[in-house]
Design an enzyme around this catalytic site. Structure first.
Site, PDB file in Angstrom:
ATOM      1  N   THR A  54       0.610  -1.358   0.203  1.00 20.98           N
ATOM      2  CA  THR A  54      -0.358   0.126   0.191  1.00 20.98           C
ATOM      3  C   THR A  54       1.120   1.742   0.104  1.00 20.98           C
ATOM      4  OG1 THR A  54      -1.977   0.867   0.767  1.00 20.98           O
ATOM      5  CG2 THR A  54      -0.390  -0.006   2.639  1.00 20.98           C
ATOM      6  N   GLU A  55       0.557   2.176  -0.311  1.00 16.87           N
ATOM      7  CA  GLU A  55       2.131   3.207  -1.337  1.00 16.87           C
ATOM      8  C   GLU A  55       1.728   3.820  -0.009  1.00 16.87           C
ATOM      9  OE1 GLU A  55      -0.788   2.769  -2.934  1.00 16.87           O
ATOM     10  OE2 GLU A  55      -2.273   4.152  -3.704  1.00 16.87           O
ATOM     11  N   ASN A  56       1.242   4.292   0.764  1.00 19.91           N
ATOM     12  CA  ASN A  56       1.294   5.076   1.863  1.00 19.91           C
ATOM     13  C   ASN A  56       2.383   4.564   3.032  1.00 19.91           C
ATOM     14  OD1 ASN A  56      -1.150   3.019   2.388  1.00 19.91           O
ATOM     15  ND2 ASN A  56      -1.274   4.285   4.370  1.00 19.91           N
TER      16      ASN A  56
END
Lengths: 219, 223
Positions: A54-56
């Site tokens: 997840t890119e966060n």
């Protein structure tokens, strides 16, 4: 790539997600975009050993958190509370996007407004006057992974094809999409053109009639 | 030099002046230094340029700074959300400037500033309207856009724990922009739930070394 197949009925959203999940190679690092692609995680099997990014800032993301597992500091890119799986890791944003831009993710699955026959993707902005633009990680996701797959409805409400000769919506990334999963057909885009891998509730001939681009029937 | 340990959020942000560029950590509410933003609100500084992934949510934090028109420009990747009504109103009224940056380019521009990089060619955004007017280059057959660093006067971020030398550890996905923002500002102001003695953090686990931290303040609770 499997042989050309067809079914009498169009695919449901769950069936689409199931097909995408089955196509993800074992052991792959995968980013699932917000919306329909998120549903793919429900059909990944433990045996596949897929690691979700997840890119966060996390690898090894687990299912959506419920009850006491909800933690405001453990969220996905859609800002939904999630869980961590054994072996998970956390990292800052620059590392997270380096992971993506650097081609370390195997597959990214995204939604789309339109895809062109060249694999150009439009999914971030309608371009409508007065619309406030917001891009988030869409452009990074589109061009970052080794393979970018799209899940979308094939036709607009007005019945127009969203697989087009050239994009009319603003571009997210050029030449980045290699597969498209829709309720009516699954397409593969490569140097040879747009190949129809399967049709659902529509014949290849009917599809070829309705789409504005040249289609190759899968072998 | 060891960081200043402020006794309150108000004291921690007291140096932030009108016209400052401020990096604000957080992705959604995770890692958002809410108490420092509230203190920034109370300190009255205006004409701010704010760098954050978003442009404020609901009626809290950054959204309130925007509501009060204290922010002249926001540099972010995702301003429009279901609850970004204060930004939406300011933007539609032409009362706030927006520089929209793809999320990974935003992160890398902040990282570049902290690392002393004068600019970099990124494939993200090539061929899109967000690259219009920017220098592009084809390298080994692939298109790239020149992006420049985003440096700032101040960073306000949230970490889980600090030691008295400013070494920081974070918690889960609240880490997000914190480590890179700490490097990219002249002064980094960090809120933590606890400050421990030097030596109590395992040096192997320090994420932000204290060299990047100027001010610490303890705010109770991590969630």
């Amino acid at each position: 790539m499997s042989e050309y197949t067809s079914t009498d009925a169009a695919l449901s959203r769950d069936e689409m997600a199931k097909l995408v999940a089955a196509d993800i190679p074992a052991g792959a690092f995968v980013n699932l975009g917000i919306g329909q692609p998120t549903n793919v995680s429900n059909f990944l099997t433990t045996e596949q050993g897929v690691t979700l990014h997840t890119e966060n800032g996390m690898l090894g993301m687990g299912p959506v958190a419920t009850g006491e597992d909800i933690d405001g500091e453990l969220i996905n890119a859609g800002k939904i509370p999630v869980t961590e799986l054994p072996g998970a890791s956390y990292f800052h944003h620059a590392d997270s996007f380096a992971m993506m831009r650097g081609g370390h993710l195997d597959v990214c699955v995204l939604g789309a407004f339109q895809v062109s026959q060249e694999g150009d993707l439009a999914n971030w902005h309608t371009g409508a006057p007065g619309a406030i633009p917001a891009v988030g990680g869409a452009m990074d996701l589109a061009i970052g992974a080794k393979q970018t797959w799209v899940m979308m409805g094939l036709f607009t409400k007005a019945g127009e094809s969203k697989l087009v000769e050239e994009l009319s919506y603003p571009v997210t990334g050029l030449g980045c999409v290699s597969r498209i999963y829709t309720e009516s057909a699954i397409f593969v885009i490569d140097q040879s053109g747009v190949t129809v891998r399967s049709t659902h509730g529509i014949t290849f001939e009917e599809l070829a009639e309705r789409l504005p681009i040249e289609l190759i029937r899968g072998a | 030099m060891a960081p200043r340990i402020a006794t309150s959020a108000a004291e921690a942000v007291s140096g932030i002046h009108d016209g400052s560029t401020v990096l604000i950590g957080g992705f959604g509410n995770a890692g958002q230094p809410m108490e420092l933003i509230d203190a920034l609100m109370d300190c009255g500084a205006t004409d701010l340029t704010v760098v954050n992934n978003n442009a404020g949510q609901a009626d809290a934090g950054l959204a309130l700074l925007i509501k009060e028109r204290r922010v002249k420009k926001v540099i972010c990747s995702f301003p429009r959300q279901s609850d970004s009504w204060h930004f939406d109103e300011a933007y539609r009224a032409g009362e706030i400037e927006l520089e929209l940056v793809p999320q990974g380019n935003l992160a890398e521009r902040i990282r570049a500033a902290g690392a002393g990089i004068g600019g970099f060619f990124t494939p993200t955004g090539y061929g899109t309207m967000l690259a219009e007017g920017k220098e592009t280059r084809v390298i080994d057959g692939k298109g790239y856009v020149l992006e420049t660093p985003i440096s700032a006067d101040f960073a306000i971020i949230k970490a889980q724990r600090a030691d008295t030398l400013g070494n920081l550890v974070y918690r889960k996905t609240a880490r997000n922009f914190g480590p890179i923002m700490a490097t990219a500002a002249k002064k980094s102001i960090v809120q933590v739930s606890e400050i421990v003695a030097a030596g109590e953090l395992d040096p192997e686990n320090v994420i932000t070394p204290g060299i990047f931290v100027d001010t610490l303040v303890t705010i109770g609770g991590t969630k």
